[in-house]
Write a protein that holds these residues in place. Structure first.
Motif, PDB file in Angstrom:
ATOM      1  N   LEU A 152       0.877  -1.171   0.000  1.00 13.74           N
ATOM      2  CA  LEU A 152       0.000   0.000   0.000  1.00 13.74           C
ATOM      3  C   LEU A 152       0.916   1.222   0.000  1.00 13.74           C
ATOM      4  CD1 LEU A 152      -2.634  -1.050   2.701  1.00 13.74           C
ATOM      5  CD2 LEU A 152      -2.590  -1.583   0.258  1.00 13.74           C
ATOM      6  N   PHE A 153       0.814   2.034  -1.052  1.00  9.57           N
ATOM      7  CA  PHE A 153       1.696   3.191  -1.168  1.00  9.57           C
ATOM      8  C   PHE A 153       0.906   4.468  -0.928  1.00  9.57           C
ATOM      9  CE2 PHE A 153       4.219   6.367  -3.617  1.00  9.57           C
ATOM     10  CZ  PHE A 153       5.363   6.305  -2.822  1.00  9.57           C
ATOM     11  N   ILE A 154       1.273   5.188   0.115  1.00 16.50           N
ATOM     12  CA  ILE A 154       0.599   6.435   0.472  1.00 16.50           C
ATOM     13  C   ILE A 154       1.247   7.578  -0.303  1.00 16.50           C
ATOM     14  CG2 ILE A 154      -0.062   7.971   2.361  1.00 16.50           C
ATOM     15  CD1 ILE A 154       0.417   5.584   4.266  1.00 16.50           C
ATOM     16  N   GLY A 155       0.458   8.236  -1.154  1.00 21.03           N
ATOM     17  CA  GLY A 155       1.017   9.311  -1.966  1.00 21.03           C
ATOM     18  C   GLY A 155      -0.055  10.008  -2.771  1.00 21.03           C
ATOM     19  N   HIS A 156       0.378  10.963  -3.597  1.00 17.13           N
ATOM     20  CA  HIS A 156      -0.545  11.761  -4.415  1.00 17.13           C
ATOM     21  C   HIS A 156      -0.482  11.280  -5.859  1.00 17.13           C
ATOM     22  CE1 HIS A 156      -1.435  14.466  -1.153  1.00 17.13           C
ATOM     23  NE2 HIS A 156      -0.166  14.786  -1.003  1.00 17.13           N
ATOM     24  N   GLY A 172      -0.034  -3.993 -10.493  1.00 22.35           N
ATOM     25  CA  GLY A 172      -0.848  -4.833  -9.629  1.00 22.35           C
ATOM     26  C   GLY A 172      -0.188  -5.220  -8.328  1.00 22.35           C
ATOM     27  N   GLU A 173       1.126  -4.906  -8.183  1.00 21.14           N
ATOM     28  CA  GLU A 173       1.829  -5.271  -6.950  1.00 21.14           C
ATOM     29  C   GLU A 173       1.797  -4.154  -5.908  1.00 21.14           C
ATOM     30  OE1 GLU A 173       5.168  -8.480  -8.452  1.00 21.14           O
ATOM     31  OE2 GLU A 173       5.693  -6.353  -8.523  1.00 21.14           O
ATOM     32  N   MET A 174       1.286  -2.997  -6.284  1.00 22.51           N
ATOM     33  CA  MET A 174       1.240  -1.851  -5.380  1.00 22.51           C
ATOM     34  C   MET A 174      -0.091  -1.130  -5.569  1.00 22.51           C
ATOM     35  SD  MET A 174       3.970   1.352  -5.119  1.00 22.51           S
ATOM     36  CE  MET A 174       5.375   0.304  -4.774  1.00 22.51           C
ATOM     37  N   THR A 175      -0.723  -0.741  -4.458  1.00 20.77           N
ATOM     38  CA  THR A 175      -1.989  -0.018  -4.485  1.00 20.77           C
ATOM     39  C   THR A 175      -1.786   1.384  -3.912  1.00 20.77           C
ATOM     40  OG1 THR A 175      -3.299  -2.037  -4.248  1.00 20.77           O
ATOM     41  CG2 THR A 175      -4.377   0.026  -3.653  1.00 20.77           C
ATOM     42  N   LEU A 176      -2.186   2.414  -4.658  1.00 19.33           N
ATOM     43  CA  LEU A 176      -2.038   3.786  -4.192  1.00 19.33           C
ATOM     44  C   LEU A 176      -3.146   4.140  -3.216  1.00 19.33           C
ATOM     45  CD1 LEU A 176      -0.521   6.497  -4.478  1.00 19.33           C
ATOM     46  CD2 LEU A 176      -2.125   7.082  -6.316  1.00 19.33           C
ATOM     47  N   VAL A 177      -2.755   4.749  -2.094  1.00 20.16           N
ATOM     48  CA  VAL A 177      -3.690   5.209  -1.074  1.00 20.16           C
ATOM     49  C   VAL A 177      -3.451   6.703  -0.870  1.00 20.16           C
ATOM     50  CG1 VAL A 177      -4.405   5.015   1.335  1.00 20.16           C
ATOM     51  CG2 VAL A 177      -3.744   2.959   0.057  1.00 20.16           C
ATOM     52  N   GLU A 178      -4.480   7.514  -1.076  1.00 17.97           N
ATOM     53  CA  GLU A 178      -4.329   8.965  -0.938  1.00 17.97           C
ATOM     54  C   GLU A 178      -4.985   9.521   0.319  1.00 17.97           C
ATOM     55  OE1 GLU A 178      -4.137  11.354  -4.769  1.00 17.97           O
ATOM     56  OE2 GLU A 178      -5.649   9.848  -5.289  1.00 17.97           O
ATOM     57  N   THR A 179      -6.040   8.857   0.825  1.00 20.20           N
ATOM     58  CA  THR A 179      -6.810   9.403   1.943  1.00 20.20           C
ATOM     59  C   THR A 179      -7.240   8.287   2.891  1.00 20.20           C
ATOM     60  OG1 THR A 179      -8.924   9.126   0.808  1.00 20.20           O
ATOM     61  CG2 THR A 179      -7.741  11.209   0.430  1.00 20.20           C
ATOM     62  N   VAL A 180      -7.748   8.694   4.046  1.00 19.50           N
ATOM     63  CA  VAL A 180      -8.316   7.729   4.997  1.00 19.50           C
ATOM     64  C   VAL A 180      -9.514   7.034   4.360  1.00 19.50           C
ATOM     65  CG1 VAL A 180      -9.512   7.501   7.211  1.00 19.50           C
ATOM     66  CG2 VAL A 180      -7.471   8.950   7.034  1.00 19.50           C
ATOM     67  N   ALA A 181     -10.265   7.769   3.540  1.00 19.99           N
ATOM     68  CA  ALA A 181     -11.412   7.159   2.855  1.00 19.99           C
ATOM     69  C   ALA A 181     -10.964   6.046   1.917  1.00 19.99           C
ATOM     70  CB  ALA A 181     -12.186   8.224   2.090  1.00 19.99           C
ATOM     71  N   ASP A 206      -1.211  14.429   8.085  1.00 19.36           N
ATOM     72  CA  ASP A 206      -2.160  13.659   7.279  1.00 19.36           C
ATOM     73  C   ASP A 206      -1.712  12.211   7.135  1.00 19.36           C
ATOM     74  OD1 ASP A 206      -3.790  15.819   6.913  1.00 19.36           O
ATOM     75  OD2 ASP A 206      -3.139  16.251   4.862  1.00 19.36           O
ATOM     76  N   THR A 207      -0.416  12.030   6.914  1.00 15.35           N
ATOM     77  CA  THR A 207       0.107  10.672   6.729  1.00 15.35           C
ATOM     78  C   THR A 207      -0.059   9.851   7.994  1.00 15.35           C
ATOM     79  OG1 THR A 207       1.696  11.525   5.119  1.00 15.35           O
ATOM     80  CG2 THR A 207       2.130   9.334   6.024  1.00 15.35           C
ATOM     81  N   ALA A 208       0.134  10.478   9.145  1.00 13.61           N
ATOM     82  CA  ALA A 208      -0.033   9.762  10.421  1.00 13.61           C
ATOM     83  C   ALA A 208      -1.462   9.236  10.553  1.00 13.61           C
ATOM     84  CB  ALA A 208       0.317  10.675  11.589  1.00 13.61           C
ATOM     85  N   LYS A 209      -2.442  10.029  10.108  1.00 17.09           N
ATOM     86  CA  LYS A 209      -3.839   9.590  10.191  1.00 17.09           C
ATOM     87  C   LYS A 209      -4.095   8.412   9.249  1.00 17.09           C
ATOM     88  CE  LYS A 209      -5.525  14.224  11.367  1.00 17.09           C
ATOM     89  NZ  LYS A 209      -6.271  15.412  10.873  1.00 17.09           N
ATOM     90  N   ILE A 210      -3.512   8.472   8.044  1.00 16.97           N
ATOM     91  CA  ILE A 210      -3.701   7.382   7.084  1.00 16.97           C
ATOM     92  C   ILE A 210      -3.028   6.114   7.577  1.00 16.97           C
ATOM     93  CG2 ILE A 210      -3.224   6.615   4.730  1.00 16.97           C
ATOM     94  CD1 ILE A 210      -3.381   9.591   3.888  1.00 16.97           C
ATOM     95  N   VAL A 211      -1.829   6.259   8.103  1.00 14.86           N
ATOM     96  CA  VAL A 211      -1.109   5.089   8.633  1.00 14.86           C
ATOM     97  C   VAL A 211      -1.890   4.468   9.784  1.00 14.86           C
ATOM     98  CG1 VAL A 211       0.964   4.357   9.888  1.00 14.86           C
ATOM     99  CG2 VAL A 211       1.169   5.827   7.862  1.00 14.86           C
ATOM    100  N   SER A 212      -2.445   5.300  10.659  1.00 13.57           N
ATOM    101  CA  SER A 212      -3.232   4.786  11.776  1.00 13.57           C
ATOM    102  C   SER A 212      -4.435   3.988  11.272  1.00 13.57           C
ATOM    103  CB  SER A 212      -3.700   5.941  12.663  1.00 13.57           C
ATOM    104  OG  SER A 212      -4.526   5.478  13.709  1.00 13.57           O
ATOM    105  N   ALA A 213      -5.101   4.516  10.236  1.00 17.95           N
ATOM    106  CA  ALA A 213      -6.259   3.812   9.667  1.00 17.95           C
ATOM    107  C   ALA A 213      -5.841   2.487   9.044  1.00 17.95           C
ATOM    108  CB  ALA A 213      -6.933   4.699   8.626  1.00 17.95           C
TER     109      ALA A 213
END
Length: 343
Positions: A152-156, A172-181, A206-213
């Motif tokens: 799971l890659f957190i980024g824009h 297909g080996e990496m999924t982009l995550v931009e928000t808690v949603a 913001d990243t801390a919130k996404i990581v927590s989720a």
């Protein structure tokens, strides 16, 4: 390396009015100017990765002569890019724009694996200016795939660093995550082996919130061994948190496509302070200073100090400026140049 927060007051030097206004400012007019307290954040401006990337292009020009091609903006700053263009750098978006036999530099944001592979196939002499802290994330991605973990890659989405990092692995080996949603919509089975990584220039909060989720939803997920958000991003955001609460307005010098600069604007706004992103001093409107007694000033990691001084000089034409530099950290990081430029 962190240092105790302290303020260094100085009085700004007189503005170079010849560069801004052909009408000289006489002493009586200067005496009538209202005062302005200027809080300048430190650290600000160039980080070690940006210094290294610019030096790579400059040394390549010295070694090979002009033109040297650069794939994508070497860093996200128009002033820097224009300066390198004047020295003989030609900026392109893709390798097919680079003539056979010409030297080419890859930007500090990093590139997908397919780019150096294509450069090798064509026999191009290339230099990789990818920030070493971005390269570290690339290596982590490879290791996670070798361990059979989905990332799971957190980024824009669309940012060059994200494109480069996701291009280190197969589709297909990496999924982009931009928000808690986005986290809430993830649908991996409990037995799926997962890990996460992050873009280096994100909002720390913001990243801390996404990581927590992510950790709440996937308790067994593997975290990176160290923080992926780079030291320069973290330090500059922390510095803005020091100046913003005491400021009526914060100006951030940076480009609209600079992730770390945009995050500085957001940090100031979350402190309850009006903040504006500017590229150069000439974008500032004097009306912005109405009702402003204290102004905060910082610069993104790809903005040179010259642009900070331009802003101070312009403000000094309108106000009697008293500068205070608030130091929240001292940076001593230096990155080595590619071997081709040092041997």
């Amino acid at each position: 390396m962190n240092a105790p927060l302290h303020s260094t007051p100085t009085t700004s030097r007189p503005a170079d009015t010849a560069a801004q206004d052909s009408t000289p400012v006489n002493s009586s007019a200067a005496a009538d100017k209202p005062g302005l307290t200027l809080l300048i954040a430190a650290p600000r401006g160039f980080c070690a990765g940006v210094d290294r990337a610019i030096e790579i292009v400059e040394r390549a020009l010295d070694r090979y002569g002009a033109p040297v091609y650069v794939r994508h903006e070497i860093v996200h700053n128009r002033f820097v890019v224009d300066g390198l263009k004047a020295k003989g750098a030609i900026f392109v978006e893709e390798l097919d724009e680079v003539p056979d036999g010409a030297p080419v530099v890859f930007s500090a944001h990093g590139v997908p694996k397919s780019v150096p592979a294509e450069a090798q196939r064509r026999g191009l002499d290339y230099l990789d200016a990818t920030c070493p802290l971005v390269s570290k994330v690339h290596r982590q991605a490879e290791r996670q795939i070798e361990a059979n973990r989905h990332i799971l890659f957190i980024g824009h989405r669309g940012h060059p660093e994200v494109i480069g990092t996701m291009g280190q692995v197969q589709p297909g080996e990496m999924t982009l995550v931009e928000t808690v949603a986005d986290v809430a919509r993830l649908d991996f089975p409990p037995e799926k082996a997962l890990s996460f990584l992050t873009q280096t220039t994100l909002s720390v909060d913001d990243t801390a919130k996404i990581v927590s989720a992510i950790k709440t939803k996937f308790p067994n997920i593997v975290a990176p061994k160290a923080e992926d958000i780079c030291y320069a991003t973290s330090n500059r955001q922390a510095a803005v948190k020091e100046i913003a609460p005491a400021s009526d307005l914060v100006l951030v010098i940076g480009s609209p496509n600079s992730s770390n600069s945009l995050r500085l604007v957001e940090v100031a706004q979350r402190c309850g302070t009006t903040a504006r992103l500017i590229q150069r001093a000439d974008e500032i409107e004097q009306s912005w200073l109405n009702g402003v007694g204290t102004l905060g000033l910082t610069a993104g990691a790809s903005a040179p100090e010259k642009l900070v001084r331009e802003v101070v000089d312009l403000l000094s034409q309108w106000r009697t400026v008293e500068e205070h530099t608030l130091v929240s950290a001292v940076e001593k990081m230096v990155f080595k140049l590619p071997r081709q430029l040092t041997e």
